[in-house]
Scaffold this active site. Sequence first.
Site, PDB file in Angstrom:
ATOM      1  N   GLN A  39      17.633  42.856 -54.468  1.00 19.56           N
ATOM      2  CA  GLN A  39      17.775  41.701 -53.583  1.00 19.56           C
ATOM      3  C   GLN A  39      17.249  41.507 -52.247  1.00 19.56           C
ATOM      4  O   GLN A  39      17.292  40.534 -51.545  1.00 19.56           O
ATOM      5  CB  GLN A  39      19.141  41.582 -53.814  1.00 19.56           C
ATOM      6  CG  GLN A  39      19.610  41.103 -55.062  1.00 19.56           C
ATOM      7  CD  GLN A  39      21.101  40.627 -55.446  1.00 19.56           C
ATOM      8  OE1 GLN A  39      21.816  41.752 -55.597  1.00 19.56           O
ATOM      9  NE2 GLN A  39      21.405  39.627 -55.299  1.00 19.56           N
ATOM     10  N   ARG A  97      27.840  48.956 -48.202  1.00 17.88           N
ATOM     11  CA  ARG A  97      27.407  49.272 -49.895  1.00 17.88           C
ATOM     12  C   ARG A  97      26.303  48.952 -50.176  1.00 17.88           C
ATOM     13  O   ARG A  97      25.808  47.507 -50.043  1.00 17.88           O
ATOM     14  CB  ARG A  97      28.357  48.522 -50.850  1.00 17.88           C
ATOM     15  CG  ARG A  97      28.196  48.630 -52.195  1.00 17.88           C
ATOM     16  CD  ARG A  97      29.122  47.863 -53.292  1.00 17.88           C
ATOM     17  NE  ARG A  97      28.376  48.210 -54.481  1.00 17.88           N
ATOM     18  CZ  ARG A  97      28.538  47.187 -55.541  1.00 17.88           C
ATOM     19  NH1 ARG A  97      29.156  45.978 -55.285  1.00 17.88           N
ATOM     20  NH2 ARG A  97      27.959  47.338 -56.611  1.00 17.88           N
ATOM     21  N   HIS A 142      21.613  48.871 -59.831  1.00 14.81           N
ATOM     22  CA  HIS A 142      22.040  47.371 -59.673  1.00 14.81           C
ATOM     23  C   HIS A 142      21.070  46.876 -60.227  1.00 14.81           C
ATOM     24  O   HIS A 142      20.122  46.240 -59.641  1.00 14.81           O
ATOM     25  CB  HIS A 142      22.131  47.284 -58.145  1.00 14.81           C
ATOM     26  CG  HIS A 142      22.928  45.945 -57.947  1.00 14.81           C
ATOM     27  ND1 HIS A 142      24.105  45.910 -57.066  1.00 14.81           N
ATOM     28  CD2 HIS A 142      22.809  44.634 -58.286  1.00 14.81           C
ATOM     29  CE1 HIS A 142      24.568  44.635 -57.226  1.00 14.81           C
ATOM     30  NE2 HIS A 142      23.937  43.912 -57.651  1.00 14.81           N
ATOM     31  N   ASN A 186      26.388  48.680 -61.495  1.00 22.44           N
ATOM     32  CA  ASN A 186      26.945  47.380 -61.115  1.00 22.44           C
ATOM     33  C   ASN A 186      27.022  46.228 -62.355  1.00 22.44           C
ATOM     34  O   ASN A 186      25.978  46.214 -62.863  1.00 22.44           O
ATOM     35  CB  ASN A 186      26.141  46.869 -60.186  1.00 22.44           C
ATOM     36  CG  ASN A 186      26.515  45.597 -59.420  1.00 22.44           C
ATOM     37  OD1 ASN A 186      27.815  45.621 -58.822  1.00 22.44           O
ATOM     38  ND2 ASN A 186      26.027  44.297 -59.539  1.00 22.44           N
ATOM     39  N   GLU A 187      28.456  46.005 -62.625  1.00 20.31           N
ATOM     40  CA  GLU A 187      28.676  44.704 -63.499  1.00 20.31           C
ATOM     41  C   GLU A 187      27.980  45.051 -64.646  1.00 20.31           C
ATOM     42  O   GLU A 187      27.215  44.184 -65.219  1.00 20.31           O
ATOM     43  CB  GLU A 187      28.179  43.559 -62.745  1.00 20.31           C
ATOM     44  CG  GLU A 187      29.058  43.187 -61.580  1.00 20.31           C
ATOM     45  CD  GLU A 187      28.814  41.644 -61.294  1.00 20.31           C
ATOM     46  OE1 GLU A 187      27.995  40.914 -61.624  1.00 20.31           O
ATOM     47  OE2 GLU A 187      29.690  41.401 -60.298  1.00 20.31           O
ATOM     48  N   ASN A 325      34.332  43.926 -58.663  1.00 21.61           N
ATOM     49  CA  ASN A 325      33.615  42.816 -58.061  1.00 21.61           C
ATOM     50  C   ASN A 325      34.506  41.306 -58.536  1.00 21.61           C
ATOM     51  O   ASN A 325      34.695  41.314 -59.563  1.00 21.61           O
ATOM     52  CB  ASN A 325      32.197  42.491 -58.589  1.00 21.61           C
ATOM     53  CG  ASN A 325      31.277  43.647 -57.961  1.00 21.61           C
ATOM     54  OD1 ASN A 325      31.612  44.596 -57.358  1.00 21.61           O
ATOM     55  ND2 ASN A 325      30.202  43.491 -58.496  1.00 21.61           N
ATOM     56  N   TYR A 327      34.827  37.316 -58.016  1.00 26.01           N
ATOM     57  CA  TYR A 327      34.690  35.971 -57.409  1.00 26.01           C
ATOM     58  C   TYR A 327      35.209  34.905 -57.799  1.00 26.01           C
ATOM     59  O   TYR A 327      35.511  33.898 -57.102  1.00 26.01           O
ATOM     60  CB  TYR A 327      32.911  35.522 -57.828  1.00 26.01           C
ATOM     61  CG  TYR A 327      32.169  36.757 -57.065  1.00 26.01           C
ATOM     62  CD1 TYR A 327      31.348  36.163 -55.922  1.00 26.01           C
ATOM     63  CD2 TYR A 327      31.802  37.844 -57.543  1.00 26.01           C
ATOM     64  CE1 TYR A 327      30.574  36.962 -55.161  1.00 26.01           C
ATOM     65  CE2 TYR A 327      30.744  38.686 -56.920  1.00 26.01           C
ATOM     66  CZ  TYR A 327      30.335  38.315 -55.821  1.00 26.01           C
ATOM     67  OH  TYR A 327      29.482  38.992 -55.172  1.00 26.01           O
ATOM     68  N   GLU A 397      32.892  43.671 -54.214  1.00 26.08           N
ATOM     69  CA  GLU A 397      32.255  42.411 -54.038  1.00 26.08           C
ATOM     70  C   GLU A 397      33.199  41.426 -53.993  1.00 26.08           C
ATOM     71  O   GLU A 397      34.002  41.025 -54.987  1.00 26.08           O
ATOM     72  CB  GLU A 397      31.209  42.174 -54.909  1.00 26.08           C
ATOM     73  CG  GLU A 397      30.004  42.750 -54.796  1.00 26.08           C
ATOM     74  CD  GLU A 397      28.827  42.460 -55.726  1.00 26.08           C
ATOM     75  OE1 GLU A 397      28.706  41.262 -56.024  1.00 26.08           O
ATOM     76  OE2 GLU A 397      28.087  43.407 -56.127  1.00 26.08           O
TER      77      GLU A 397
HETATM   78  C1  NOJ Z   1      27.222  40.146 -58.588  1.00 30.07           C
HETATM   79  C2  NOJ Z   1      26.314  40.673 -58.247  1.00 30.07           C
HETATM   80  O1  NOJ Z   1      26.465  42.132 -58.310  1.00 30.07           O
HETATM   81  C3  NOJ Z   1      25.247  40.733 -57.027  1.00 30.07           C
HETATM   82  O2  NOJ Z   1      23.887  41.200 -57.283  1.00 30.07           O
HETATM   83  C4  NOJ Z   1      25.014  39.108 -56.981  1.00 30.07           C
HETATM   84  O3  NOJ Z   1      24.162  38.707 -56.038  1.00 30.07           O
HETATM   85  C5  NOJ Z   1      26.411  38.515 -56.720  1.00 30.07           C
HETATM   86  N1  NOJ Z   1      27.294  38.865 -57.952  1.00 30.07           N
HETATM   87  C6  NOJ Z   1      26.586  36.944 -56.383  1.00 30.07           C
HETATM   88  O4  NOJ Z   1      26.040  36.282 -57.368  1.00 30.07           O
END
Ligand code: NOJ
Length: 498
Positions: A39, A97, A142, A186-187, A325, A327, A397
């Site tokens: 990213q 991170r 990631h 990651n995720e 993480n 959101y 996150e």
């Molecule tokens: C989770 C992800 O780990 C990250 O790569 C992503 O940019 C963010 N969420 C926001 O969508």
Amino acid sequence: MAMLPLQAVVLSALLQNAWSISSRFPSNFKFGAASSAYQIEGGWNADGKGLNAWDRFVQQYPSPIKNNDTGNVATDAYRLWREDVKAAAQMKLQFYRFSLSWARILPSGFTNEINKAGVKYYSDLIDGLLAEGIEPVVTIYHWELPVKILDLGGWTNPLIVNWFGDYARVVYSLYADRVKTWLTINEPVVMCDLFYNLGAFGLKEPVLGPFLCNKYVLLAHAKAYRIFDEEFRPKYTARISFANSALWVEPATPNDTALAELGRKHQLGRFSHPIFSKEGGWPPAIEKVMLEASLAEGYKESRLPAFTEDEIEFMKGTADFYGMNHYTTYLIRPSKPEDEPGIWPITGSSELQATFIHPPGSTYGASTLNPVYPVGIRKMMAWLKQQYGDIDILITENGLSTSGYELADYDRVNFIREYLEQVLLSMEVDNVSVIGYTVWSLTDNFEWLDGYTTKFGLYEIDFDHPNRTRTPRVSANYYACVIAGRSLDVQDSCYYKN
Ligand code: NOJ
């Protein structure tokens, strides 16, 4: 809609009185911000780096990405990483991170060749952070699979467990002298379920792909953890976990309470139960649903592959804290015939015959995927504690997206403050052990399928400028104030730009 700064201050005070919590964070609570290699780095073919799944995916024609954007240059952090360290230092972050690009270190994905320039890049970044007193928190993977491994079946090939272990061993041997917090992967729910459902990175196979990936990603994490334990822990200290995507799921109506619990187990339990529960293995309720769904579809066995007893033991306890993480929150209800087929984990699940809707009256950032629902983070952490006991939780996150160039990001300021208020409530009222908080993201960056249209940065990046100029937003100023005072009780000037 951007809220006026003064209203923000008043709101904060009201919330504090209502729950009579202190607005201070304990001295061992750490504040950071995050990014990931694809990213931000750019330098997609620089200095011997190999190709990964996203390098290839973004070149597809027609482009699957908004505006045909690619991560070829991104924020050019491969060249400009010192600017990121400077930004982190300006806010006095306690940790940063970031993730390692597998193919930048091992161009083929395998250990036959180690790319010296890639090794040096991360080594310099780690040293640069430490020189500013900022702890590196390193994600090993990631979402950037080297193309050779992708072509060999990627996360659906059982051999990836050993291949990932070999990669992890290389990075431990390079950086474990300086890195004390590791996140292996990651995720998993996004890289397995969502990506195989959508075909992001090039392969759409929503039937078996996600579930094979689920199994091998968990075993690969455990492998990396055990390698550290056996080969590196005698010499180095570190805490290791992985970062789960913790969507909070609530019942849409009182009749949907049991379905909501099933939804949580499908979304998060699948990736937590094998590692954090006493008995290990898949959550039994999910094993049952998946078997029933698979048999009804005519399969001979569950599409969710079973673990052997040895595998269950191998995974159990392979985390030193919970990486979360978080959101957003969705509501769940049984699917109706008129519902669109569900795309897990965005609109629903065919296996659960369930549909997601958003909390009524939700507000959003730039992305309509993530309704703003601050109390969800507290409920999520209370659930984790109830399921898995008193484990330390690191919020790896949390953040809000905006669109367009805008330094006065009051929505992001309010988002951070409202979520941190809920974190304080978790710690003080629910006695959850939260050890730190990470804003996604340090700077704007390549937001996967959204390209550069969706921005998450505390720092704005000028993507039209060859030097990708970094400029602090109001949220960077606000976050720096919170960190300086270790408190949400900040001066009015913190709500304005310096
Ligand atoms: C989770 C992800 O780990 C990250 O790569 C992503 O940019 C963010 N969420 C926001 O969508």
